[in-house]
Design an enzyme around this catalytic site. Structure first.
Site, mmCIF file in Angstrom:
data_model
loop_
_atom_site.group_PDB
_atom_site.id
_atom_site.type_symbol
_atom_site.label_atom_id
_atom_site.label_comp_id
_atom_site.label_asym_id
_atom_site.label_seq_id
_atom_site.Cartn_x
_atom_site.Cartn_y
_atom_site.Cartn_z
ATOM 1 C CE LYS A 13 -2.020 -1.104 3.917
ATOM 2 N NZ LYS A 13 -1.306 -2.369 4.208
ATOM 3 N NE ARG A 88 -4.495 -1.492 10.011
ATOM 4 C CZ ARG A 88 -3.341 -1.100 9.464
ATOM 5 N NH1 ARG A 88 -3.184 0.097 9.002
ATOM 6 N NH2 ARG A 88 -2.349 -1.938 9.397
ATOM 7 N NE ARG A 127 7.870 -2.446 6.226
ATOM 8 C CZ ARG A 127 6.547 -2.346 6.334
ATOM 9 N NH1 ARG A 127 5.871 -1.690 5.418
ATOM 10 N NH2 ARG A 127 5.924 -2.916 7.330
ATOM 11 N NE ARG A 160 6.446 -0.550 10.200
ATOM 12 C CZ ARG A 160 5.315 -0.536 9.497
ATOM 13 N NH1 ARG A 160 5.275 0.112 8.334
ATOM 14 N NH2 ARG A 160 4.245 -1.162 9.916
ATOM 15 N NE ARG A 171 2.240 -5.225 11.034
ATOM 16 C CZ ARG A 171 3.284 -4.962 10.254
ATOM 17 N NH1 ARG A 171 4.482 -5.446 10.554
ATOM 18 N NH2 ARG A 171 3.138 -4.214 9.187
HETATM 19 P P1 AP5 Z 1 4.906 -1.587 1.822
HETATM 20 O O1 AP5 Z 1 4.550 -0.766 0.641
HETATM 21 O O2 AP5 Z 1 5.632 -0.915 2.932
HETATM 22 O O3 AP5 Z 1 3.598 -2.359 2.354
HETATM 23 P P2 AP5 Z 1 2.350 -1.846 3.163
HETATM 24 O O4 AP5 Z 1 1.146 -2.501 2.611
HETATM 25 O O5 AP5 Z 1 2.343 -0.339 3.208
HETATM 26 O O6 AP5 Z 1 2.695 -2.485 4.568
HETATM 27 P P3 AP5 Z 1 2.636 -1.931 6.054
HETATM 28 O O7 AP5 Z 1 3.347 -2.931 6.908
HETATM 29 O O8 AP5 Z 1 3.136 -0.515 6.141
HETATM 30 O O9 AP5 Z 1 1.136 -1.990 6.352
HETATM 31 P P4 AP5 Z 1 0.484 -2.115 7.672
HETATM 32 O O10 AP5 Z 1 -0.894 -1.878 7.230
HETATM 33 O O11 AP5 Z 1 0.689 -3.307 8.481
HETATM 34 O O12 AP5 Z 1 1.232 -1.030 8.573
HETATM 35 P P5 AP5 Z 1 0.859 0.443 9.008
HETATM 36 O O13 AP5 Z 1 2.089 1.219 9.007
HETATM 37 O O14 AP5 Z 1 -0.328 0.940 8.275
HETATM 38 O O15 AP5 Z 1 5.760 -2.840 1.315
HETATM 39 C C1 AP5 Z 1 6.320 -3.763 2.235
HETATM 40 C C2 AP5 Z 1 7.704 -4.210 1.735
HETATM 41 O O16 AP5 Z 1 7.563 -4.928 0.515
HETATM 42 C C3 AP5 Z 1 8.677 -3.061 1.424
HETATM 43 O O17 AP5 Z 1 9.967 -3.455 1.805
HETATM 44 C C4 AP5 Z 1 8.598 -2.895 -0.097
HETATM 45 O O18 AP5 Z 1 9.812 -2.420 -0.643
HETATM 46 C C5 AP5 Z 1 8.309 -4.316 -0.542
HETATM 47 N N1 AP5 Z 1 7.473 -4.394 -1.737
HETATM 48 C C6 AP5 Z 1 6.398 -3.619 -2.054
HETATM 49 N N2 AP5 Z 1 5.858 -4.004 -3.226
HETATM 50 C C7 AP5 Z 1 6.599 -5.060 -3.653
HETATM 51 C C8 AP5 Z 1 6.536 -5.904 -4.797
HETATM 52 N N3 AP5 Z 1 5.611 -5.752 -5.744
HETATM 53 N N4 AP5 Z 1 7.448 -6.905 -4.901
HETATM 54 C C9 AP5 Z 1 8.406 -7.072 -3.958
HETATM 55 N N5 AP5 Z 1 8.524 -6.299 -2.860
HETATM 56 C C10 AP5 Z 1 7.626 -5.307 -2.708
HETATM 57 O O19 AP5 Z 1 0.356 0.189 10.512
HETATM 58 C C11 AP5 Z 1 1.245 -0.170 11.554
HETATM 59 C C12 AP5 Z 1 0.475 -0.271 12.846
HETATM 60 O O20 AP5 Z 1 -0.130 0.990 13.174
HETATM 61 C C13 AP5 Z 1 -0.698 -1.265 12.848
HETATM 62 O O21 AP5 Z 1 -0.290 -2.586 13.131
HETATM 63 C C14 AP5 Z 1 -1.587 -0.667 13.947
HETATM 64 O O22 AP5 Z 1 -1.086 -1.004 15.228
HETATM 65 C C15 AP5 Z 1 -1.424 0.807 13.750
HETATM 66 N N6 AP5 Z 1 -2.425 1.358 12.814
HETATM 67 C C16 AP5 Z 1 -2.194 1.924 11.599
HETATM 68 N N7 AP5 Z 1 -3.342 2.291 11.017
HETATM 69 C C17 AP5 Z 1 -4.328 1.954 11.900
HETATM 70 C C18 AP5 Z 1 -5.739 2.062 11.853
HETATM 71 N N8 AP5 Z 1 -6.378 2.588 10.791
HETATM 72 N N9 AP5 Z 1 -6.451 1.594 12.918
HETATM 73 C C19 AP5 Z 1 -5.833 1.089 13.995
HETATM 74 N N10 AP5 Z 1 -4.502 0.921 14.098
HETATM 75 C C20 AP5 Z 1 -3.750 1.371 13.047
#
Ligand code: AP5
Length: 212
Positions: A13, A88, A127, A160, A171
Site C-alpha cells: 500500500k 481498518r 523491509r 520497524r 498483524r
Molecule cells: P509496503 O509498501 O511498505 O507495504 P504496506 O502494505 O504499506 O505495509 P505496512 O506494513 O506498512 O502496512 P500495515 O498496514 O501493516 O502497517 P501500518 O504502518 O499501516 O511494502 C512492504 C515491503 O515490501 C517493502 O519493503 C517494499 O519495498 C516491498 N514491496 C512492495 N511491493 C513489492 C513488490 N511488488 N514486490 C516485492 N517487494 C515489494 O500500521 C502499523 C500499525 O499501526 C498497525 O499494526 C496498527 O497497530 C497501527 N495502525 C495503523 N493504522 C491503523 C488504523 N487505521 N487503525 C488502527 N490501528 C492502526
C-alpha cells in the site's frame, strides 16, 4: 480523487501510494506513518499507540478516526487524498463516511491489493525504512545502492519494531479478523476494485492505474 488503498500488511500500500501521489498530485495519508511520528515525538498519544503497535494490534478506533478527520480537512486534500492503512474496521469505515458526508465529499474508489501470505511475510521481514526521510526499501526486492544507507538522503535504514516475524503473524491475524469485512462492505457500495498484488512494483502500479 478520494481513494482508499486496502490490503494486508506488506501488500504494498505504502509503495503504491507514493506512485499515486506523483501521478495524481494528491497527498498520501498513512495512519501508520502518523502514529509512528507520534511515537517518535514521545507524545501521550504516541506512547499509548506504541503499546498496541508493538503487539501488532490495532490502535483504538476513536484515536485513529479523530486523526484522519483532522487530516482530510487540511487544504492539501481539497482535490483528493489517498488513504493508506485506514479504514481498518467497519466502525472506522462508517466514521469516514460520516466525515466525508459532512464535508460534501465521497469516495471515488477502494483498491484492494491481494498478495499471498508467504509473500507478505517475505516482504515485511526484509523491509527497511529510512529514519530521516521515510523512504522504503527491501533487502532483496528493492535494495538501496549501499547497504543500510538511503539512496535519496543518505539517512540510516532501520527495521520497524513490528516487522519481526512473530509480530507479523499477529498483524496478519488481525487483518484477517478485523479488516477483511471491509471487502464486502465496499463491494456492496460498488466501490471496490481488486488488484493482483503479486509481481513487480511497476506491474502492480499498471494494474492499479488501469482500475482507476
Ligand atoms: P509496503 O509498501 O511498505 O507495504 P504496506 O502494505 O504499506 O505495509 P505496512 O506494513 O506498512 O502496512 P500495515 O498496514 O501493516 O502497517 P501500518 O504502518 O499501516 O511494502 C512492504 C515491503 O515490501 C517493502 O519493503 C517494499 O519495498 C516491498 N514491496 C512492495 N511491493 C513489492 C513488490 N511488488 N514486490 C516485492 N517487494 C515489494 O500500521 C502499523 C500499525 O499501526 C498497525 O499494526 C496498527 O497497530 C497501527 N495502525 C495503523 N493504522 C491503523 C488504523 N487505521 N487503525 C488502527 N490501528 C492502526
Amino acid at each position: 480523487m478520494n481513494l482508499i488503498l486496502l490490503g494486508a500488511p506488506g501488500s504494498g500500500k505504502g509503495t503504491q501510494a507514493k506512485f499515486l501521489v506523483r501521478k495524481y498530485s494528491i497527498p498520501q495519508i498513512s495512519t501508520g506513518d502518523i502514529l509512528r511520528e507520534e511515537v517518535k515525538s514521545g507524545t501521550v498519544l504516541g506512547l499509548k499507540a506504541k503499546e498496541y503497535m508493538d503487539k501488532g494490534q490495532l490502535v483504538p478506533d476513536e484515536v485513529v478516526v479523530g486523526m484522519v478527520e483532522e487530516r482530510v480537512k487540511k487544504g492539501d486534500c481539497r482535490t483528493g487524498f489517498i488513504l493508506d492503512g485506514f479504514p481498518r474496521t467497519v466502525a472506522q469505515a462508517d466514521a469516514l463516511e460520516g466525515t466525508l458526508q459532512r464535508m460534501k465529499k465521497a469516495l471515488s474508489r477502494v483498491i484492494l491489493v491481494n498478495v499471498d501470505e508467504d509473500e507478505l511475510v517475505k516482504r515485511l521481514t526484509g523491509r527497511r525504512v529510512c529514519e530521516k526521510c521515510g523512504a522504503g526499501y527491501h533487502v532483496i526486492f528493492d535494495p538501496p545502492k549501499q547497504e543500510g544507507v538511503c539512496d535519496k538522503c543518505q539517512g540510516k535504514l532501520y527495521q520497524r519494531d513490528d516487522d519481526k516475524e512473530s509480530t507479523i503473524r499477529n498483524r496478519l491475524k488481525v487483518y484477517n479478523n478485523q479488516t477483511t469485512p471491509l471487502i464486502e462492505y465496499y463491494q456492496k457500495k460498488q466501490l471496490l476494485s481488486m488488484v493482483d498484488g503479486m509481481g513487480s512494483i511497476e506491474e502492480i502500479f499498471g494494474r492499479i492505474s488501469k482500475a482507476l
